[in-house]
Design an enzyme around this catalytic site. Structure first.
Site, PDB file in Angstrom:
ATOM      1  N   ASP A  69      44.498  34.310  37.543  1.00  0.00           N
ATOM      2  CA  ASP A  69      45.447  33.810  36.549  1.00  0.00           C
ATOM      3  C   ASP A  69      46.852  34.323  36.871  1.00  0.00           C
ATOM      4  O   ASP A  69      47.822  33.978  36.193  1.00  0.00           O
ATOM      5  CB  ASP A  69      45.014  34.153  35.118  1.00  0.00           C
TER       6      ASP A  69
ATOM      7  N   LYS B 278      35.792  35.726  36.994  1.00  0.00           N
ATOM      8  CA  LYS B 278      36.259  37.098  36.796  1.00  0.00           C
ATOM      9  C   LYS B 278      36.827  37.203  35.386  1.00  0.00           C
ATOM     10  O   LYS B 278      37.471  36.280  34.908  1.00  0.00           O
ATOM     11  CB  LYS B 278      37.333  37.468  37.828  1.00  0.00           C
TER      12      LYS B 278
ATOM     13  N   GLU C  53      42.347  47.924  39.415  1.00  0.00           N
ATOM     14  CA  GLU C  53      43.778  47.678  39.642  1.00  0.00           C
ATOM     15  C   GLU C  53      44.627  48.859  39.196  1.00  0.00           C
ATOM     16  O   GLU C  53      44.472  49.367  38.077  1.00  0.00           O
ATOM     17  CB  GLU C  53      44.216  46.403  38.901  1.00  0.00           C
TER      18      GLU C  53
HETATM   19  O1  KIV Z   1      44.988  37.226  38.797  1.00  0.00           O
HETATM   20  C1  KIV Z   1      44.936  37.903  39.836  1.00  0.00           C
HETATM   21  O2  KIV Z   1      45.525  37.576  40.869  1.00  0.00           O
HETATM   22  C2  KIV Z   1      44.158  39.124  39.812  1.00  0.00           C
HETATM   23  C3  KIV Z   1      44.268  40.044  40.978  1.00  0.00           C
HETATM   24  C4  KIV Z   1      45.522  40.813  40.857  1.00  0.00           C
HETATM   25  C5  KIV Z   1      43.091  40.913  41.121  1.00  0.00           C
HETATM   26  O3  KIV Z   1      43.487  39.380  38.866  1.00  0.00           O
END
Ligand code: KIV
Length: 289
Positions: free
Chosen positions: A68, A137, A206
């Site tokens: 996202d 995710k 992160e």
């Molecule tokens: O949205 C994204 O790009 C992420 C990464 C930073 C892991 O969640």
């Protein structure tokens, strides 16, 4: 070599699970579990469109994340918060169409799973059925464990995301490093164990101190994917526009820029405009007669 001994090609397939080892199908959660057992590190990149995703797929990146982060890196928002399910479905479908081999993981955006496990299931199913992704995710450790459990029970592979969770940017007051101090470090460990226990196949860490990320990686059986988590996680992820130098302005400390695409693309656009202005383009070879 007798008939029962493996050919060099078979040997290669058994010794390399990811880079070059998976060529005629998509990478699966089992390949990633095997990589952890073998201590084989892997790279993940974000992708938001078919063309760029195809380049990364051909380059052998085994897992692509339709993050996202599309909000800030592709759609022109300031944060990831405004990103909608419809946008994620459209971007994820494009990334799936542009690739043959990478596992495609798509983010559940802010507001698409926090209400209840049932809401998480509804929207994960959209990403799998309408876009064709192989996994989703979502952010959160202990607080998201019930949703992860339901998704996994229903057959949805889930990558969790703990540490700095950008969807909480307004609650966090920015993007501070997480897990500093004893209590915060213990909470991060609890979160990591909770998502593993709930059935997540992998977890993103992160912006956490490298020592803590190393400790989590050692204590978990599932692969950890670091972004600003130092060198000892099982895998690394970067936002592709940061990695390739497309991002305007400053990038986070944990980014390494492997190209200066913004300069290359800007230079090409300026040269093209100049050729049009002077009449150098189109030349005879670009014209039909
Ligand atoms: O949205 C994204 O790009 C992420 C990464 C930073 C892991 O969640």
């Amino acid at each position: 070599m007798n008939a029962s001994s493996p050919s060099p090609a078979q040997n290669q397939a058994t010794t390399t699970t990811l880079y070059g080892g998976v060529t005629n199908r998509r990478v699966t959660v089992r390949d990633l579990a095997t990589a952890k057992q073998r201590g084989e590190r892997w790279a993940m990149l974000t992708a938001y469109d078919a063309l760029t995703a195809g380049v990364f797929d051909e380059a052998g990146i085994p897992v692509l994340l339709v993050g996202d982060s599309a909000g800030n890196c592709h759609l022109g928002y300031e944060t990831t918060v405004p990103v909608t399910m419809d946008q994620m479905v459209m971007l994820s479908a494009a990334v799936v169409r542009g690739t043959k081999r990478a596992m495609i993981v798509a983010d559940l955006p802010f507001g698409s799973y926090q209400e209840s496990p049932a809401q998480a299931m509804h929207n994960a199913a959209r990403l799998m059925k309408e876009a064709g992704v192989g996994a989703v995710k979502l952010e959160g450790g202990e607080r998201s464990a019930r949703s992860i459990e339901l998704l996994v029970e229903a057959g949805v592979p889930v990558m969790a995301h703990i540490g700095l969770t950008p969807q909480s940017v307004h609650a966090l007051g920015g993007y501070p490093v997480q897990g500093r101090g004893d209590e915060a470090a213990h909470q991060l460990l609890r979160d990591a164990k909770a998502v593993q226990q709930a059935g997540a196949f992998s977890v993103v860490l992160e912006a956490v101190p490298a020592e803590l990320a190393a400790q989590v990686t050692e204590q978990l059986a599932i692969p950890t994917v670091g972004i600003g988590g130092g060198p000892d996680t099982d895998a690394q992820v970067l936002v592709w526009t940061d990695m390739a130098g497309m991002t305007a302005g400053r990038v986070p400390k944990f980014v390494k820029q492997y190209a200066d695409l913004r300069a290359v693309l800007g230079g090409a656009a300026r040269a093209y405009a100049e050729d049009v202005r002077t009449g150098a383009f189109p030349a005879a070879e670009h014209s039909f007669h």
